[in-house]
Design a protein around this motif. Structure first.
Motif, PDB file in Angstrom:
ATOM      1  N   ALA A   1       0.970  -1.078  -0.203  1.00 20.10           N
ATOM      2  CA  ALA A   1      -0.042   0.125   0.074  1.00 20.10           C
ATOM      3  C   ALA A   1       0.981   1.301  -0.015  1.00 20.10           C
ATOM      4  N   ALA A   2       0.269   2.349   0.223  1.00 16.72           N
ATOM      5  CA  ALA A   2       1.148   3.602   0.045  1.00 16.72           C
ATOM      6  C   ALA A   2       1.179   4.188   1.556  1.00 16.72           C
ATOM      7  N   GLY A   3       1.338   3.320   2.658  1.00 13.96           N
ATOM      8  CA  GLY A   3       1.602   3.859   4.007  1.00 13.96           C
ATOM      9  C   GLY A   3       2.979   4.542   4.127  1.00 13.96           C
ATOM     10  N   PHE A   4       2.651   5.211   5.285  1.00  9.57           N
ATOM     11  CA  PHE A   4       4.166   6.183   5.222  1.00  9.57           C
ATOM     12  C   PHE A   4       5.445   5.224   5.373  1.00  9.57           C
ATOM     13  N   ASN A   5       5.396   4.317   6.268  1.00  7.70           N
ATOM     14  CA  ASN A   5       6.515   3.573   6.634  1.00  7.70           C
ATOM     15  C   ASN A   5       7.160   2.833   5.306  1.00  7.70           C
ATOM     16  N   ALA A   6       6.293   2.331   4.507  1.00 11.33           N
ATOM     17  CA  ALA A   6       6.662   1.558   3.193  1.00 11.33           C
ATOM     18  C   ALA A   6       7.211   2.350   2.404  1.00 11.33           C
ATOM     19  N   VAL A   7       6.586   3.576   2.086  1.00 13.92           N
ATOM     20  CA  VAL A   7       7.190   4.627   1.179  1.00 13.92           C
ATOM     21  C   VAL A   7       8.384   5.072   1.779  1.00 13.92           C
ATOM     22  N   ARG A   8       8.735   5.361   2.796  1.00 13.20           N
ATOM     23  CA  ARG A   8       9.899   5.958   3.548  1.00 13.20           C
ATOM     24  C   ARG A   8      10.803   4.658   3.286  1.00 13.20           C
ATOM     25  N   GLN A   9      10.779   3.458   3.755  1.00  8.98           N
ATOM     26  CA  GLN A   9      11.837   2.586   3.713  1.00  8.98           C
ATOM     27  C   GLN A   9      11.925   2.221   2.412  1.00  8.98           C
TER      28      GLN A   9
ATOM     29  N   ARG B   1       6.249  -1.021  -6.091  1.00  7.22           N
ATOM     30  CA  ARG B   1       4.768  -0.778  -6.752  1.00  7.22           C
ATOM     31  C   ARG B   1       3.877  -0.751  -5.551  1.00  7.22           C
ATOM     32  N   MET B   2       3.099   0.440  -5.679  1.00  9.44           N
ATOM     33  CA  MET B   2       2.133   1.059  -4.517  1.00  9.44           C
ATOM     34  C   MET B   2       0.831   1.096  -4.933  1.00  9.44           C
ATOM     35  N   LEU B   3      -0.158   0.310  -4.317  1.00  7.37           N
ATOM     36  CA  LEU B   3      -1.569   0.639  -4.421  1.00  7.37           C
ATOM     37  C   LEU B   3      -2.005   1.219  -3.183  1.00  7.37           C
ATOM     38  N   PRO B   4      -2.514   2.470  -3.316  1.00  4.40           N
ATOM     39  CA  PRO B   4      -2.859   3.378  -2.075  1.00  4.40           C
ATOM     40  C   PRO B   4      -4.231   2.951  -1.853  1.00  4.40           C
ATOM     41  N   PHE B   5      -4.713   3.048  -0.521  1.00  2.00           N
ATOM     42  CA  PHE B   5      -6.121   2.491  -0.011  1.00  2.00           C
ATOM     43  C   PHE B   5      -6.657   3.705   0.677  1.00  2.00           C
ATOM     44  N   PRO B   6      -7.792   3.882   0.593  1.00  2.00           N
ATOM     45  CA  PRO B   6      -8.543   5.004   1.375  1.00  2.00           C
ATOM     46  C   PRO B   6      -8.500   4.791   2.736  1.00  2.00           C
ATOM     47  N   ARG B   7      -8.170   5.788   3.460  1.00  2.00           N
ATOM     48  CA  ARG B   7      -8.036   5.677   5.051  1.00  2.00           C
ATOM     49  C   ARG B   7      -8.733   6.864   5.807  1.00  2.00           C
ATOM     50  N   ARG B   8      -9.236   6.956   6.833  1.00  2.00           N
ATOM     51  CA  ARG B   8     -10.014   7.981   7.671  1.00  2.00           C
ATOM     52  C   ARG B   8      -9.024   9.355   7.458  1.00  2.00           C
TER      53      ARG B   8
END
Length: 269
Positions: free
Chosen positions: A227-235, A244-251
């Motif tokens: 997904a495109a969470g903060f830690n995955a993108v940073r690391q 390869r990122m698949l962003p998901f909707p979040r609150r």
């Protein structure tokens, strides 16, 4: 005493707090206030103590009387439950600011927000979010996080590594996305899922592992799908070309803006 307020249901808050304590406090033991189910895994917090406080934040913090209070991601807590009245006298206040869906989150801000002695921006906030941080912070500075050293992990060399802590429906979406990416490249790679739990219905041919942390596997994997969470993108920043990122909707989290920013810096082939 360092107390970290890291309320949230996922693994990201805990990973970020762990990196912050390593980067800024040289892994000095801290107390982490969190209700995340991932705190049940002893690998996640390492030397730091978990407190799943049943009372209100003000009551808990009054009892703990921290020297330093670190508020992760949400300046007023996940539901606006933190305000200036929650902070015991003499406490140094620190905020770790990451990208938020600010127009949505600002609706829960209290009338008397916490005034932070230090705000660290671990990624660039939007303009309106940044303006708020400047109003409530004595100092606002960027901070590059470094993760603590990790033990040897299973080798994912040559595999397409799919990384997600859940929910199961999103894991299956990522597996499907990995298949689509492989088809677009004309490839039939070995797929490895790195997740805390093996999801029901995991397709045949997809291996499952449960490493924590997972980032030591990134260098030798052929592709990393997240997904495109903060830690995955940073690391994954050093290996952006194979991410390869698949962003998901979040609150509150804005994964779509984060993914767009990362792709703009280093477009996928």
């Amino acid at each position: 005493m360092i107390v970290c307020y890291a309320q949230g249901g996922g693994l990201g808050h805990l990973t970020r707090i762990r990196a912050y304590l390593h980067t800024v406090h040289a892994d000095e033991p801290a107390t982490v206030l969190s209700g995340s189910p991932f705190t049940a895994d002893p690998r996640v917090l390492g030397p730091h103590r978990l407190l799943q406080a049943p009372g209100s934040p003000a009551e808990v913090l009054a009892e703990l009387r921290p020297e330093v209070l670190v508020v992760d991601a949400f300046p007023a807590g996940i539901n606006g439950e933190l305000d200036a009245g929650c902070v015991p006298p003499g406490t140094r206040t620190v905020h770790l600011a990451r990208l938020l869906r600010w127009d949505a989150y600002r609706q829960v801000l209290p009338p008397s927000p916490i005034l932070f002695d230090q705000t660290w921006t671990v990624e660039e906030p939007t303009a309106a979010h940044s303006a708020h941080l400047s109003r409530v912070s004595t100092a606002v500075q960027p901070l590059d996080l470094a993760d603590p050293a990790a033990e040897a992990r299973p080798d994912a060399a040559g595999s397409w590594l799919i990384l997600h802590s859940g929910p199961a429906a999103e894991i299956h979406e990522l597996i499907s996305y990995a298949g689509e990416c492989a088809a677009a490249e004309g490839r039939r790679p070995r797929l490895v899922l790195a997740a805390p739990h093996r999801p029901v219905g995991l397709p045949d041919g997809v291996a499952h592992i449960d490493p924590f942390p997972a980032w030591p596997l990134f260098e030798r994997a052929e592709r990393v799908i997240t997904a495109a969470g903060f830690n995955a993108v940073r690391q994954m920043r050093p290996w952006r070309a194979k991410h390869r990122m698949l962003p998901f909707p979040r609150r509150w989290d804005d994964q779509f803006t984060r993914a767009a920013r990362a792709r703009a810096v280093s477009p996928q082939p």
